[in-house]
Design a protein around this motif. Structure first.
Motif, PDB file in Angstrom:
ATOM      1  N   LEU A 153      -3.971  -0.590   5.838  1.00  0.00           N
ATOM      2  CA  LEU A 153      -4.721   0.626   6.139  1.00  0.00           C
ATOM      3  C   LEU A 153      -6.077   0.289   6.755  1.00  0.00           C
ATOM      4  N   LYS A 154      -6.711  -0.753   6.265  1.00  0.00           N
ATOM      5  CA  LYS A 154      -8.013  -1.160   6.808  1.00  0.00           C
ATOM      6  C   LYS A 154      -7.912  -1.496   8.292  1.00  0.00           C
ATOM      7  N   GLU A 196       0.805  -1.214   0.000  1.00  0.00           N
ATOM      8  CA  GLU A 196       0.000   0.000   0.000  1.00  0.00           C
ATOM      9  C   GLU A 196       0.841   1.268   0.000  1.00  0.00           C
ATOM     10  N   MET A 197       2.125   1.158   0.304  1.00  0.00           N
ATOM     11  CA  MET A 197       3.035   2.301   0.224  1.00  0.00           C
ATOM     12  C   MET A 197       4.074   2.104  -0.873  1.00  0.00           C
ATOM     13  N   LEU A 198       3.767   1.251  -1.842  1.00  0.00           N
ATOM     14  CA  LEU A 198       4.523   1.127  -3.093  1.00  0.00           C
ATOM     15  C   LEU A 198       6.021   0.877  -2.908  1.00  0.00           C
ATOM     16  N   LEU A 254       3.951  -2.569   3.321  1.00  0.00           N
ATOM     17  CA  LEU A 254       2.667  -2.482   4.018  1.00  0.00           C
ATOM     18  C   LEU A 254       1.656  -3.197   3.132  1.00  0.00           C
ATOM     19  N   ARG A 255       1.431  -4.463   3.431  1.00  0.00           N
ATOM     20  CA  ARG A 255       0.590  -5.301   2.580  1.00  0.00           C
ATOM     21  C   ARG A 255      -0.832  -4.760   2.477  1.00  0.00           C
ATOM     22  N   VAL A 273      -6.340  10.678   6.768  1.00  0.00           N
ATOM     23  CA  VAL A 273      -7.085   9.761   7.634  1.00  0.00           C
ATOM     24  C   VAL A 273      -7.535  10.486   8.903  1.00  0.00           C
ATOM     25  N   SER A 274      -6.670  11.307   9.475  1.00  0.00           N
ATOM     26  CA  SER A 274      -7.045  12.059  10.682  1.00  0.00           C
ATOM     27  C   SER A 274      -8.226  12.978  10.393  1.00  0.00           C
ATOM     28  N   SER A 275      -8.200  13.637   9.246  1.00  0.00           N
ATOM     29  CA  SER A 275      -9.305  14.517   8.861  1.00  0.00           C
ATOM     30  C   SER A 275     -10.592  13.724   8.699  1.00  0.00           C
TER      31      SER A 275
END
Length: 337
Positions: free
Chosen positions: A79-80, A65-67, A74-75, A149-151
């Motif tokens: 993020l989920k 997920e972070m390329l 980060l598989r 994400v915080s927003s």
């Protein structure tokens, strides 16, 4: 509000930092509907939808997920489960603390350090001893993820006092001004976000039921969300997006924003921009969108953007992108209804 486009320089930095194979880059471009020929033109632009499709395609092909920006991937799913671990926090401060702990379990390169001083909160990326120096775009996108994400968690785009980056300004530094609701500084000791510490007490307003839609739209949800509150330049762009032809003058915009024309120009200059520059960037982004995503004629697009004739539109577009509208449409994506 029309979202800003991103330069091909930004996209190329993404490709280079990921170390993706040429075949993966080509497949991602095809999936996003972007011609490989545009990659060679640093002044070319991609829309929000095109960039998001490129990013998602690379995530699938690189399984990260972070390329592959950091030592450990980060598989997909990271993020989920990170968001799920944050949702029942009583406020943003607790959520950020949990996130910092979660990141320590997921990667070895940096720590997310949250500190408060003199009424300001700093959210910084502190590189661990011995860790490799990340590519600039890796730090930038990680901070963008934290901010986005915080927003989303508090249900409000967090206004930023400033954004610091621990790298020198790249050739596409202008893109960063569109991505953050606050002034951006380069060449600083740490890459960090600064916001009013009172936001840390904000309760979270999201539920697990809302998470799938947020993740489905990633990275739009954390990268391109509209700035309804922020710098004057963003308020000017928002006004012009809705009134480009009818009330697109500096005088009309100043009146709509309850400012004098002199104050409008002065404050925009303090933010490092100008009314004409904002208007030109908006027209450029609208032109790129319409050329790549609609079947409108070039003459109709120019007229809709306020140009007196096709020749003036061609001259302006060439100045913005280095190409004529026709050549850009030919090298870009296939127009869609």
């Amino acid at each position: 509000m029309t979202t800003p486009t991103l330069s091909m320089g930004y996209v190329r930095a993404l490709f280079e930092a990921s170390g993706a194979r040429a075949a993966d880059v080509q497949a991602a471009l095809e999936e996003a509907g972007v011609s490989a020929g545009l990659v060679q033109h640093l002044s070319a632009r991609v829309t929000e939808a095109q960039f998001a499709a490129l990013y998602r395609a690379l995530v699938r092909r690189l399984d990260d997920e972070m390329l592959r920006f950091f030592s450990r991937p980060l598989r997909p799913g990271a993020l989920k489960f990170t968001c799920l671990s944050l949702l029942d926090a009583r406020n943003l401060q607790v959520a950020l603390h949990r996130w910092s702990l979660f990141l320590r379990m997921l990667q070895d390169d940096f720590q997310l350090a949250v500190s408060v001083q003199d009424g300001w909160c700093r959210i910084a990326m502190q590189r661990n001893a011995g860790a490799p120096t990340p590519a600039p775009i890796a730090e930038e996108l990680m901070l963008k993820l934290v901010h986005g994400v915080s927003s989303w968690l508090v249900g409000h785009k967090l206004p930023l006092e400033r954004v610091d980056f621990a790298f020198e300004a790249p050739a596409f530094a202008e893109d960063y001004q569109h991505l953050y609701p606050g002034p951006v500084r380069f060449g600083q000791p740490l890459s960090a976000l600064y916001l009013d510490a009172s936001w840390l007490e904000r309760p979270l307003r999201r539920s697990a039921q809302e998470l799938p839609e947020f993740l489905r739209r990633a990275p739009e949800g954390w990268m391109f969300a509209e700035f309804r509150h922020g710098r004057l330049a963003q308020r000017v762009r928002s006004h012009l997006s809705a009134h480009l032809l009818q009330e697109g003058s500096a005088q009309a915009t100043a009146h709509a924003l309850n400012l004098s024309v002199r104050t409008l120009h002065r404050r925009l200059a303090e933010e490092g921009t100008s009314f004409q520059r904002i208007k030109d960037e908006l027209r450029r982004d609208l032109a790129v969108y319409k050329l790549t995503r609609t079947r409108q004629s070039i003459a109709a697009i120019g007229a809709e953007l306020g140009f007196d004739n096709a020749a003036s539109f061609h001259r302006a577009f060439r100045l913005w992108t280095g190409q004529t509208p026709g050549a850009y449409r030919g090298r870009g994506v296939s127009a869609q209804e």
